[in-house]
Design a protein around this motif. Sequence first.
Motif, PDB file in Angstrom:
ATOM      1  N   VAL A   1     -35.119  47.989 -19.265  1.00  0.00           N
ATOM      2  CA  VAL A   1     -35.527  47.832 -17.871  1.00  0.00           C
ATOM      3  C   VAL A   1     -36.915  47.205 -17.817  1.00  0.00           C
ATOM      4  CG1 VAL A   1     -34.096  49.726 -16.995  1.00  0.00           C
ATOM      5  CG2 VAL A   1     -36.401  50.183 -17.755  1.00  0.00           C
ATOM      6  N   THR A   2     -37.243  46.670 -16.659  1.00  0.00           N
ATOM      7  CA  THR A   2     -38.535  46.031 -16.469  1.00  0.00           C
ATOM      8  C   THR A   2     -39.354  46.761 -15.416  1.00  0.00           C
ATOM      9  OG1 THR A   2     -37.608  44.560 -14.798  1.00  0.00           O
ATOM     10  CG2 THR A   2     -37.662  43.741 -17.077  1.00  0.00           C
TER      11      THR A   2
ATOM     12  N   LYS B   1     -33.032  47.319 -14.162  1.00  0.00           N
ATOM     13  CA  LYS B   1     -32.260  47.031 -15.376  1.00  0.00           C
ATOM     14  C   LYS B   1     -32.090  45.536 -15.596  1.00  0.00           C
ATOM     15  CE  LYS B   1     -29.596  51.226 -14.880  1.00  0.00           C
ATOM     16  NZ  LYS B   1     -28.543  51.706 -14.019  1.00  0.00           N
ATOM     17  N   ILE B   2     -32.237  45.146 -16.851  1.00  0.00           N
ATOM     18  CA  ILE B   2     -32.015  43.756 -17.236  1.00  0.00           C
ATOM     19  C   ILE B   2     -30.506  43.541 -17.365  1.00  0.00           C
ATOM     20  CG2 ILE B   2     -32.400  41.990 -18.995  1.00  0.00           C
ATOM     21  CD1 ILE B   2     -34.991  43.502 -19.734  1.00  0.00           C
ATOM     22  N   GLU B   3     -29.999  42.548 -16.661  1.00  0.00           N
ATOM     23  CA  GLU B   3     -28.575  42.234 -16.715  1.00  0.00           C
ATOM     24  C   GLU B   3     -28.283  41.298 -17.880  1.00  0.00           C
ATOM     25  OE1 GLU B   3     -27.515  40.746 -12.840  1.00  0.00           O
ATOM     26  OE2 GLU B   3     -27.732  42.727 -11.926  1.00  0.00           O
TER      27      GLU B   3
ATOM     28  N   GLU C   1     -29.963  37.725 -18.855  1.00  0.00           N
ATOM     29  CA  GLU C   1     -31.154  37.621 -18.012  1.00  0.00           C
ATOM     30  C   GLU C   1     -32.403  37.924 -18.840  1.00  0.00           C
ATOM     31  OE1 GLU C   1     -31.672  39.122 -13.510  1.00  0.00           O
ATOM     32  OE2 GLU C   1     -31.523  40.771 -14.932  1.00  0.00           O
ATOM     33  N   SER C   2     -33.449  37.146 -18.663  1.00  0.00           N
ATOM     34  CA  SER C   2     -34.718  37.447 -19.335  1.00  0.00           C
ATOM     35  C   SER C   2     -35.430  38.555 -18.558  1.00  0.00           C
ATOM     36  CB  SER C   2     -35.600  36.199 -19.395  1.00  0.00           C
ATOM     37  OG  SER C   2     -36.121  35.908 -18.114  1.00  0.00           O
ATOM     38  N   PRO C   3     -36.373  39.249 -19.197  1.00  0.00           N
ATOM     39  CA  PRO C   3     -37.127  40.266 -18.459  1.00  0.00           C
ATOM     40  C   PRO C   3     -37.837  39.698 -17.229  1.00  0.00           C
ATOM     41  CG  PRO C   3     -37.501  40.500 -20.811  1.00  0.00           C
ATOM     42  CD  PRO C   3     -36.726  39.230 -20.621  1.00  0.00           C
TER      43      PRO C   3
ATOM     44  N   GLU D   1     -36.920  37.046 -15.410  1.00  0.00           N
ATOM     45  CA  GLU D   1     -35.901  36.785 -14.376  1.00  0.00           C
ATOM     46  C   GLU D   1     -35.488  38.086 -13.705  1.00  0.00           C
ATOM     47  OE1 GLU D   1     -33.605  32.925 -16.325  1.00  0.00           O
ATOM     48  OE2 GLU D   1     -33.064  34.938 -16.980  1.00  0.00           O
ATOM     49  N   CYS D   2     -35.341  39.130 -14.494  1.00  0.00           N
ATOM     50  CA  CYS D   2     -34.984  40.446 -13.964  1.00  0.00           C
ATOM     51  C   CYS D   2     -36.021  40.922 -12.952  1.00  0.00           C
ATOM     52  CB  CYS D   2     -34.854  41.451 -15.105  1.00  0.00           C
ATOM     53  SG  CYS D   2     -34.626  43.154 -14.559  1.00  0.00           S
TER      54      CYS D   2
ATOM     55  N   ARG E   1     -35.764  38.987  -9.700  1.00  0.00           N
ATOM     56  CA  ARG E   1     -34.558  39.394  -8.964  1.00  0.00           C
ATOM     57  C   ARG E   1     -34.741  40.783  -8.343  1.00  0.00           C
ATOM     58  NH1 ARG E   1     -31.028  42.819 -10.396  1.00  0.00           N
ATOM     59  NH2 ARG E   1     -31.452  42.673 -12.632  1.00  0.00           N
ATOM     60  N   GLU E   2     -35.213  41.712  -9.139  1.00  0.00           N
ATOM     61  CA  GLU E   2     -35.373  43.087  -8.648  1.00  0.00           C
ATOM     62  C   GLU E   2     -36.360  43.165  -7.481  1.00  0.00           C
ATOM     63  OE1 GLU E   2     -33.860  45.930  -9.257  1.00  0.00           O
ATOM     64  OE2 GLU E   2     -32.660  45.431 -11.016  1.00  0.00           O
TER      65      GLU E   2
END
Length: 130
Positions: A4-5, A36-38, A41-43, A45-46, A49-50
């Motif tokens: 997760v980030t 959570k990193i999908e 997906e890079s951290p 990008e996560c 998005r989040e």
Amino acid sequence: MIKVTAAILIKDGRVLIAKRKANDKLANKWEFPGGKIEAGESPEECLRREMREEFQVEIAVEEFFGESIYRYDHTTVHLLAYLAHLEKGELKPTSHAEYRWVSADELDKYDFAPADKPFVEKIQSSRVIE
């Protein structure tokens, strides 16, 4: 283990913290927002998005801040934190009970999720918030 980030989002000498909702696994704990990193997906990008999903804002992800691994009863979390700043939008929380912008000195007043606690200490000792 889930990756997760967390965003160490800084604005005007304060950092953003968010309180989890009462029905979450870590109910009413404070955290640095992220998720959570999908797959694929890079951290970074996560985090972008989040923050769009959870706060309806655009952020710029900067440098890596640190990592924390914590074993909860339900899972083990590998938390990756990044410094970030707000690029566009006004915070409108969709996934948290509340949020606050706080100074480094104020962080001790909040009950953080265990995986986030090392970042509280690092923020206070590193003077990343001036």
